[in-house]
Design an enzyme around this catalytic site. Structure first.
Site, mmCIF file in Angstrom:
data_model
loop_
_atom_site.group_PDB
_atom_site.id
_atom_site.type_symbol
_atom_site.label_atom_id
_atom_site.label_comp_id
_atom_site.label_asym_id
_atom_site.label_seq_id
_atom_site.Cartn_x
_atom_site.Cartn_y
_atom_site.Cartn_z
ATOM 1 C CE LYS A 12 8.024 -29.416 11.873
ATOM 2 N NZ LYS A 12 7.163 -28.700 12.862
ATOM 3 C CE1 TYR A 52 6.452 -23.997 10.230
ATOM 4 C CE2 TYR A 52 8.846 -23.847 10.267
ATOM 5 C CZ TYR A 52 7.690 -24.606 10.228
ATOM 6 O OH TYR A 52 7.774 -25.975 10.180
ATOM 7 C CG ASN A 115 5.699 -30.984 15.347
ATOM 8 O OD1 ASN A 115 6.657 -30.646 14.682
ATOM 9 N ND2 ASN A 115 4.523 -30.419 15.265
ATOM 10 C CG HIS A 118 5.820 -28.425 7.403
ATOM 11 N ND1 HIS A 118 5.134 -27.431 8.064
ATOM 12 C CD2 HIS A 118 5.523 -28.290 6.080
ATOM 13 C CE1 HIS A 118 4.452 -26.712 7.160
ATOM 14 N NE2 HIS A 118 4.673 -27.219 5.959
ATOM 15 C CD GLU A 129 4.060 -24.985 3.478
ATOM 16 O OE1 GLU A 129 3.477 -24.367 4.385
ATOM 17 O OE2 GLU A 129 3.977 -26.230 3.340
HETATM 18 P P1 IDP Z 1 1.242 -27.878 12.210
HETATM 19 O O1 IDP Z 1 2.725 -28.087 11.985
HETATM 20 O O2 IDP Z 1 0.577 -29.093 12.775
HETATM 21 O O3 IDP Z 1 0.546 -27.332 10.992
HETATM 22 P P2 IDP Z 1 1.114 -25.186 13.291
HETATM 23 O O4 IDP Z 1 0.035 -24.697 14.193
HETATM 24 O O5 IDP Z 1 1.115 -24.713 11.871
HETATM 25 O O6 IDP Z 1 1.108 -26.786 13.362
HETATM 26 O O7 IDP Z 1 2.498 -24.800 13.972
HETATM 27 C C1 IDP Z 1 3.708 -24.872 13.262
HETATM 28 C C2 IDP Z 1 4.747 -25.551 14.133
HETATM 29 O O8 IDP Z 1 5.009 -24.725 15.287
HETATM 30 C C3 IDP Z 1 4.328 -26.894 14.726
HETATM 31 O O9 IDP Z 1 4.529 -27.984 13.829
HETATM 32 C C4 IDP Z 1 5.224 -26.980 15.950
HETATM 33 O O10 IDP Z 1 6.561 -27.372 15.587
HETATM 34 C C5 IDP Z 1 5.256 -25.543 16.419
HETATM 35 N N1 IDP Z 1 4.219 -25.282 17.420
HETATM 36 C C6 IDP Z 1 2.899 -25.075 17.214
HETATM 37 N N2 IDP Z 1 2.231 -24.875 18.364
HETATM 38 C C7 IDP Z 1 3.172 -24.943 19.333
HETATM 39 C C8 IDP Z 1 3.111 -24.812 20.773
HETATM 40 O O11 IDP Z 1 2.040 -24.581 21.372
HETATM 41 N N3 IDP Z 1 4.300 -24.959 21.451
HETATM 42 C C9 IDP Z 1 5.479 -25.197 20.814
HETATM 43 N N4 IDP Z 1 5.582 -25.315 19.477
HETATM 44 C C10 IDP Z 1 4.448 -25.201 18.750
HETATM 45 MG MG MG Z 2 0.915 -25.530 9.975
#
Ligand code: IDP
Ligand code: MG
Length: 152
Positions: A12, A52, A115, A118, A129
Site C-alpha cells: 500500500k 474496495y 496497514n 493487502h 483482484e
Molecule cells: P483486510 O485488509 O485485513 O482484509 P478489511 O476488513 O477487508 O481488512 O478492510 C480493508 C482495509 O480497510 C484494511 O486493510 C484497512 O486498510 C482498512 N480498514 C479496515 N477496517 C478499518 C478501520 O476500522 N479503520 C480504518 N481502516 C480500516
Molecule cells: Mg479484506
C-alpha cells in the site's frame, strides 16, 4: 495449478512511501511465495472505490479510498500451496496492534488504516483482484513454464 494456489497482494502507499518495498518482497519470497506478476500502479479514487466496493457504506470507506489513491502501490499475484490462507497468516491481523510478532503488518504497518499490505480473503477474491490489475500478457503463467519443461 488450481486457483487455491494463488493470491493477490498490494504493497500500500504508506509502505511504498516509507521505502519498505524490498523488505516486504523479501518476507514474501522467504515465506515460499513465488511472484507470478508484479507492477507499480497509481490508483485513481474511482479505481480504489471499485476495488474496495464490498466496503461501501462502512465508516472507514472514504478514508480507505483516499489512502489507496494517495500514491503508487505495488500490485502482485503470488503462488504457493494454500496461498490465500498462508498469505493472510504472513501479513497478520488488519490492525497491526493485534498482529502477531514477525508478521508483515506488525513490522511495517503504522495503523489499522495504513496497514502496509493487502491480501485476498478467498479464492474468488484472488481471481477477481488478479484480473482487476493484470492482463494475461502480464502474468507469468505456471502452466506455460511447466509445458516447456521449466521448473517454476
Ligand atoms: P483486510 O485488509 O485485513 O482484509 P478489511 O476488513 O477487508 O481488512 O478492510 C480493508 C482495509 O480497510 C484494511 O486493510 C484497512 O486498510 C482498512 N480498514 C479496515 N477496517 C478499518 C478501520 O476500522 N479503520 C480504518 N481502516 C480500516
Ligand atoms: Mg479484506
Amino acid at each position: 495449478m488450481s486457483t487455491s494456489n494463488k493470491t493477490f497482494s498490494m504493497i500500500k502507499p504508506g509502505a511504498v512511501h516509507n521505502h519498505h518495498i524490498g523488505h516486504i518482497l523479501s518476507k514474501i519470497e522467504d515465506a515460499g511465495f513465488k511472484i507470478a506478476a508484479i507492477k507499480t500502479v497509481r490508483l485513481t479514487p474511482s479505481d480504489a472505490a471499485e476495488f474496495y466496493a464490498e466496503h461501501e457504506g462502512k465508516p472507514f470507506y472514504q478514508e480507505l479510498i483516499d489512502f489507496m489513491s494517495s500514491g503508487p502501490i505495488i500490485a502482485m499475484v503470488l503462488l504457493k500451496d494454500n496461498a490465500v490462507a498462508d498469505f493472510r497468516k504472513l501479513i497478520g491481523s488488519t490492525d497491526p496492534a493485534q498482529a502477531e510478532e514477525g508478521t508483515i503488518r506488525k513490522l511495517f504497518a503504522t495503523s489499522k488504516a495504513h496497514n502496509a499490505v493487502h491480501g485476498s480473503d478467498s479464492d474468488a477474491s484472488a481471481d477477481r483482484e488478479s484480473s482487476f490489475f493484470f492482463s494475461r500478457r502480464e502474468w507469468l503463467r505456471v502452466e506455460d513454464a511447466t509445458d516447456n519443461g521449466m521448473e517454476y
